[in-house]
Motif scaffolding. Sequence first.
Motif, short mmCIF file in Angstrom:
data_model
loop_
_atom_site.label_atom_id
_atom_site.label_comp_id
_atom_site.label_asym_id
_atom_site.label_seq_id
_atom_site.Cartn_x
_atom_site.Cartn_y
_atom_site.Cartn_z
N GLY A 85 -5.76 0.42 -9.42
CA GLY A 85 -4.62 0.45 -8.51
C GLY A 85 -4.14 1.87 -8.27
N PRO A 86 -3.26 2.04 -7.27
CA PRO A 86 -2.80 3.39 -6.91
C PRO A 86 -2.20 4.19 -8.06
CG PRO A 86 -2.24 1.83 -5.20
CD PRO A 86 -2.77 1.02 -6.33
N MET A 87 -1.37 3.56 -8.88
CA MET A 87 -0.75 4.29 -9.99
C MET A 87 -1.80 4.80 -10.96
SD MET A 87 2.65 4.17 -9.58
CE MET A 87 3.51 4.13 -11.13
N CYS A 88 -2.80 3.98 -11.22
CA CYS A 88 -3.89 4.40 -12.11
C CYS A 88 -4.70 5.53 -11.49
CB CYS A 88 -4.80 3.23 -12.43
SG CYS A 88 -4.08 2.05 -13.57
N ARG A 89 -4.99 5.41 -10.23
CA ARG A 89 -5.76 6.46 -9.53
C ARG A 89 -5.06 7.81 -9.67
NH1 ARG A 89 -8.09 3.75 -3.94
NH2 ARG A 89 -8.41 1.66 -4.77
N GLU A 90 -3.74 7.78 -9.47
CA GLU A 90 -2.97 9.02 -9.54
C GLU A 90 -2.98 9.60 -10.95
OE1 GLU A 90 0.86 10.05 -7.15
OE2 GLU A 90 1.47 8.93 -8.94
N PHE A 91 -2.79 8.75 -11.95
CA PHE A 91 -2.77 9.21 -13.34
C PHE A 91 -4.13 9.73 -13.75
CE2 PHE A 91 -2.03 9.22 -17.85
CZ PHE A 91 -0.66 9.35 -17.99
N LEU A 92 -5.18 9.04 -13.36
CA LEU A 92 -6.54 9.49 -13.67
C LEU A 92 -6.83 10.83 -12.99
CD1 LEU A 92 -8.43 6.09 -13.26
CD2 LEU A 92 -8.23 7.38 -15.39
N THR A 93 -6.45 10.95 -11.71
CA THR A 93 -6.70 12.19 -10.97
C THR A 93 -5.97 13.36 -11.60
OG1 THR A 93 -7.02 10.95 -8.91
CG2 THR A 93 -6.48 13.28 -8.70
N ALA A 106 1.69 7.82 -5.49
CA ALA A 106 0.99 6.53 -5.45
C ALA A 106 1.92 5.35 -5.19
CB ALA A 106 0.24 6.33 -6.77
N ALA A 107 3.05 5.31 -5.86
CA ALA A 107 3.96 4.17 -5.68
C ALA A 107 4.41 4.07 -4.24
CB ALA A 107 5.15 4.31 -6.61
N ALA A 108 4.73 5.20 -3.62
CA ALA A 108 5.19 5.19 -2.24
C ALA A 108 4.08 4.79 -1.28
CB ALA A 108 5.74 6.56 -1.86
N ARG A 109 2.86 5.25 -1.53
CA ARG A 109 1.74 4.85 -0.68
C ARG A 109 1.61 3.32 -0.68
NH1 ARG A 109 -3.18 9.29 -1.43
NH2 ARG A 109 -1.87 11.07 -1.99
N THR A 110 1.71 2.75 -1.87
CA THR A 110 1.60 1.31 -2.01
C THR A 110 2.72 0.59 -1.26
OG1 THR A 110 0.58 1.56 -4.18
CG2 THR A 110 1.53 -0.58 -3.67
N LEU A 111 3.94 1.05 -1.43
CA LEU A 111 5.08 0.40 -0.78
C LEU A 111 4.95 0.45 0.74
CD1 LEU A 111 8.02 1.63 -3.02
CD2 LEU A 111 6.98 -0.65 -3.00
N ALA A 123 -1.18 5.70 5.89
CA ALA A 123 -0.89 5.26 4.53
C ALA A 123 -2.03 4.43 3.97
CB ALA A 123 0.42 4.48 4.50
N SER A 124 -2.60 3.55 4.80
CA SER A 124 -3.69 2.70 4.30
C SER A 124 -4.94 3.51 3.99
CB SER A 124 -4.03 1.60 5.32
OG SER A 124 -4.41 2.16 6.56
N ASP A 125 -5.23 4.53 4.79
CA ASP A 125 -6.40 5.36 4.52
C ASP A 125 -6.21 6.24 3.28
OD1 ASP A 125 -7.85 4.35 6.61
OD2 ASP A 125 -7.36 5.97 8.00
N SER A 126 -4.96 6.42 2.87
CA SER A 126 -4.72 7.23 1.69
C SER A 126 -5.01 6.47 0.40
CB SER A 126 -3.26 7.73 1.66
OG SER A 126 -2.37 6.68 1.34
N LEU A 127 -5.34 5.18 0.52
CA LEU A 127 -5.71 4.36 -0.63
C LEU A 127 -7.01 3.62 -0.31
CD1 LEU A 127 -2.22 2.88 -1.59
CD2 LEU A 127 -3.50 4.66 -2.81
N PRO A 128 -8.13 4.34 -0.18
CA PRO A 128 -9.38 3.70 0.23
C PRO A 128 -9.83 2.61 -0.73
CG PRO A 128 -9.78 5.89 -0.67
CD PRO A 128 -8.30 5.76 -0.51
N GLY A 129 -10.30 1.53 -0.14
CA GLY A 129 -10.80 0.43 -0.96
C GLY A 129 -9.73 -0.44 -1.56
N ALA A 130 -8.46 -0.10 -1.31
CA ALA A 130 -7.37 -0.91 -1.85
C ALA A 130 -6.92 -1.96 -0.84
CB ALA A 130 -6.19 -0.02 -2.25
#
Length: 362
Positions: free
Chosen positions: A161-169, A320-325, A351-358
């Motif tokens: 998920g987005p939060m994980c992607r951000e923390f991993l990055t 990440a949280a804002a992208r998701t919202l 916003a959707s392209d900023s989270l590919p595959g999500a």
Amino acid sequence: QGRLLAQAGHLSSCSKYRPHAFNFANDSTIDPWRCIDTSSQYPVCSMATDRSRSPQPCRRSMMSGGSAYDDVMAAQELRKSYKAPPQSKFRVAAVLRFRRADGSEGVIEAVNAEPHDGNIRGAICAERAALCRFQREEPDDGTRVVRVVCVTDSPTPIWPGPMCREFLTASCDPEAEVAIAGSKTPMTFITKALRELLPIPSVYRRKDKPSILALGAELGKKVAAPPDKRFAAAYAAAVEKARRQEAQLTVFPVVFAAAVYFEDGRVHCVSELKGMEYGCTVDAVSLLMPEIIRARDEKLPAATCVVQADQFGVAHAPFAAARTLMVEHGFKDLLCSAHNDAGDWTVPMTASDSLPGAFTEW
């Protein structure tokens, strides 16, 4: 970006970030996707071309430690071994493989956890839980994460998920391998490099506080306003707002503000709300959402773009949280842009392209 072949199916928009079900072992994909079926005696790796769907021999991992298959199987066993969290009833297990400076390797396992009440905001994902252990147990600067495996109760694989992607990055090498698998065909998995999961990452990623401050001051001397007048208006408002947040500097010495530009030229701007307990902080773009939603509900001129910036004048993509919202609440086409590592503006992205595959087809 790689896209699935038409005959292989498509990724769908879903709050759990899951693709449509299809047979990963038999359906080809377009590079850089790698789909591995390990259920046969001789694993094959399906690499797509426009000419052939014939699977080619798949090379095993060249790392000195366990293969991706080993780590996926370990994660699947972990997933099946524990009780599902109380609210979602959805299990996620992660295996994090790391390599030390001397070449030796190790793994850390973790699962998702949720609070036993109605405040779901306190949930933590398996990948972040694994990274917490990694930071405690492997403090040597020469140790780096080389693979992150995520498996879930979903029949088909789900990307972190987005939060994980951000923390991993923020914590791992961009070339670290991310492998995912579902529960229907647990021995079939697909992989991508971490860098592909989060476009426009923070320029401050993988840095400590002194390094962040030094980089912010350096970039602040060279960055400029964007050429697009909409982004320029939002950027100017965000920078000015961030520079007025002196009180919040006592919590952490980098402060953020964000502004949204509406079709009629109106600009609405807010600052983040920092918390002494860092996890309580609410990012600036998330705090823009009530005004963006109000404009839609009252049929006012719509929001067109969002800019987030710090007191140095460095622009950042929504966190990440804002992208998701933005995507989950109906604003997937809202544009965002930011400064890259060189201080130049990135090409505006939805916003959707900023989270590919999500939420979109990859």
